[in-house]
Design a protein around this motif. Structure first.
Motif, PDB file in Angstrom:
ATOM      1  N   ALA A  22       0.833  -1.209   0.000  1.00 29.95           N
ATOM      2  CA  ALA A  22       0.000   0.000   0.000  1.00 29.95           C
ATOM      3  C   ALA A  22       0.868   1.258   0.000  1.00 29.95           C
ATOM      4  CB  ALA A  22      -0.925  -0.008   1.213  1.00 29.95           C
ATOM      5  N   LEU A  23       1.935   1.236   0.793  1.00 23.19           N
ATOM      6  CA  LEU A  23       2.826   2.402   0.832  1.00 23.19           C
ATOM      7  C   LEU A  23       3.552   2.590  -0.501  1.00 23.19           C
ATOM      8  CD1 LEU A  23       4.264   2.036   4.434  1.00 23.19           C
ATOM      9  CD2 LEU A  23       2.920   3.947   3.573  1.00 23.19           C
ATOM     10  N   ALA A  24       3.946   1.485  -1.130  1.00 24.03           N
ATOM     11  CA  ALA A  24       4.610   1.578  -2.434  1.00 24.03           C
ATOM     12  C   ALA A  24       3.680   2.215  -3.469  1.00 24.03           C
ATOM     13  CB  ALA A  24       5.063   0.196  -2.895  1.00 24.03           C
ATOM     14  N   GLU A  25       2.418   1.799  -3.445  1.00 23.68           N
ATOM     15  CA  GLU A  25       1.434   2.385  -4.362  1.00 23.68           C
ATOM     16  C   GLU A  25       1.223   3.869  -4.055  1.00 23.68           C
ATOM     17  OE1 GLU A  25      -2.196   0.106  -4.472  1.00 23.68           O
ATOM     18  OE2 GLU A  25      -1.089  -1.763  -4.760  1.00 23.68           O
ATOM     19  N   SER A  29       1.778   7.035  -6.535  1.00 23.03           N
ATOM     20  CA  SER A  29       0.680   7.976  -6.728  1.00 23.03           C
ATOM     21  C   SER A  29       1.121   9.408  -6.407  1.00 23.03           C
ATOM     22  CB  SER A  29      -0.498   7.577  -5.848  1.00 23.03           C
ATOM     23  OG  SER A  29      -1.505   8.541  -5.904  1.00 23.03           O
ATOM     24  N   LEU A  30       1.828   9.577  -5.291  1.00 20.71           N
ATOM     25  CA  LEU A  30       2.302  10.907  -4.907  1.00 20.71           C
ATOM     26  C   LEU A  30       3.260  11.471  -5.953  1.00 20.71           C
ATOM     27  CD1 LEU A  30       2.903  10.383  -1.083  1.00 20.71           C
ATOM     28  CD2 LEU A  30       1.183  11.882  -2.122  1.00 20.71           C
ATOM     29  N   ALA A  42       8.603  11.624   3.335  1.00 22.80           N
ATOM     30  CA  ALA A  42       8.067  11.024   4.553  1.00 22.80           C
ATOM     31  C   ALA A  42       7.434   9.667   4.262  1.00 22.80           C
ATOM     32  CB  ALA A  42       7.050  11.958   5.192  1.00 22.80           C
ATOM     33  N   THR A  43       6.748   9.569   3.132  1.00 17.01           N
ATOM     34  CA  THR A  43       6.104   8.313   2.757  1.00 17.01           C
ATOM     35  C   THR A  43       7.153   7.264   2.398  1.00 17.01           C
ATOM     36  OG1 THR A  43       4.214   9.577   1.946  1.00 17.01           O
ATOM     37  CG2 THR A  43       4.342   7.267   1.284  1.00 17.01           C
ATOM     38  N   VAL A  44       8.207   7.679   1.701  1.00 13.87           N
ATOM     39  CA  VAL A  44       9.290   6.756   1.352  1.00 13.87           C
ATOM     40  C   VAL A  44       9.972   6.253   2.629  1.00 13.87           C
ATOM     41  CG1 VAL A  44      11.574   6.584   0.273  1.00 13.87           C
ATOM     42  CG2 VAL A  44       9.692   7.661  -0.955  1.00 13.87           C
ATOM     43  N   LYS A  45      10.187   7.149   3.590  1.00 14.54           N
ATOM     44  CA  LYS A  45      10.806   6.742   4.855  1.00 14.54           C
ATOM     45  C   LYS A  45       9.926   5.712   5.555  1.00 14.54           C
ATOM     46  CE  LYS A  45      12.564   8.465   9.281  1.00 14.54           C
ATOM     47  NZ  LYS A  45      12.291   7.188   9.900  1.00 14.54           N
ATOM     48  N   GLU A  46       8.627   5.951   5.573  1.00 13.59           N
ATOM     49  CA  GLU A  46       7.697   5.001   6.192  1.00 13.59           C
ATOM     50  C   GLU A  46       7.728   3.661   5.450  1.00 13.59           C
ATOM     51  OE1 GLU A  46       2.960   4.642   7.411  1.00 13.59           O
ATOM     52  OE2 GLU A  46       3.677   6.475   6.435  1.00 13.59           O
ATOM     53  N   LEU A  47       7.836   3.711   4.117  1.00  8.41           N
ATOM     54  CA  LEU A  47       7.925   2.495   3.307  1.00  8.41           C
ATOM     55  C   LEU A  47       9.183   1.700   3.651  1.00  8.41           C
ATOM     56  CD1 LEU A  47       7.091   0.648   0.939  1.00  8.41           C
ATOM     57  CD2 LEU A  47       8.190   2.280  -0.601  1.00  8.41           C
ATOM     58  N   VAL A  48      10.316   2.385   3.716  1.00 12.36           N
ATOM     59  CA  VAL A  48      11.582   1.708   4.034  1.00 12.36           C
ATOM     60  C   VAL A  48      11.530   1.118   5.440  1.00 12.36           C
ATOM     61  CG1 VAL A  48      14.058   2.060   4.415  1.00 12.36           C
ATOM     62  CG2 VAL A  48      12.952   3.059   2.414  1.00 12.36           C
ATOM     63  N   ASP A  49      10.974   1.871   6.386  1.00 11.88           N
ATOM     64  CA  ASP A  49      10.833   1.366   7.757  1.00 11.88           C
ATOM     65  C   ASP A  49       9.961   0.111   7.787  1.00 11.88           C
ATOM     66  OD1 ASP A  49      12.422   3.445   8.673  1.00 11.88           O
ATOM     67  OD2 ASP A  49      10.736   4.643   9.415  1.00 11.88           O
ATOM     68  N   SER A  50       8.891   0.113   7.008  1.00  5.56           N
ATOM     69  CA  SER A  50       8.005  -1.051   6.956  1.00  5.56           C
ATOM     70  C   SER A  50       8.701  -2.245   6.309  1.00  5.56           C
ATOM     71  CB  SER A  50       6.725  -0.712   6.188  1.00  5.56           C
ATOM     72  OG  SER A  50       6.003   0.282   6.864  1.00  5.56           O
TER      73      SER A  50
END
Length: 103
Positions: A22-25, A29-30, A42-50
């Motif tokens: 979901a974060l990758a999508e 999208s962003l 911020a979204t990429v950081k959250e993706l990498v953390d996940s």
């Protein structure tokens, strides 16, 4: 043995995988909508953390089925490649020099 520091149970791998997807999508999208770089970052950081959390819960194997490796910046990657190339050339030179003296 009790692990008080780890009071939260290990997350379910399927839930983590769904979160990563979901974060990758969301990142795609962003980027395609021309969102602010800070929001994308911020979204990429959250993706990498996940992704890291998934790999840690999965014995070091990432969502893609490969061994998890921390992402590197372009400069870090170039530096690593340069060091590996130098080592390879030194090894080849040593082998060639060793081969010339051994008849």
């Amino acid at each position: 043995m009790s692990s008080e520091g780890n009071a939260v149970a290990a997350p379910d791998l399927e839930q983590l995988k769904t979160k990563v997807e979901a974060l990758a999508e969301k990142v795609v999208s962003l980027k395609s909508s021309g969102a602010d770089k800070d929001v994308i970052g911020a979204t990429v950081k959250e993706l990498v953390d996940s992704k890291r959390e998934y790999a840690n819960a999965n014995g070091g194997i990432g969502v893609d089925g490969k061994k998890w490796e921390e992402p590197m910046s372009k400069s870090e990657r170039k530096k690593k490649e340069k060091e590996e190339k130098k080592k390879k050339m030194e090894a080849e030179a040593a082998a060639a020099a060793g081969g010339a003296t051994n008849e």
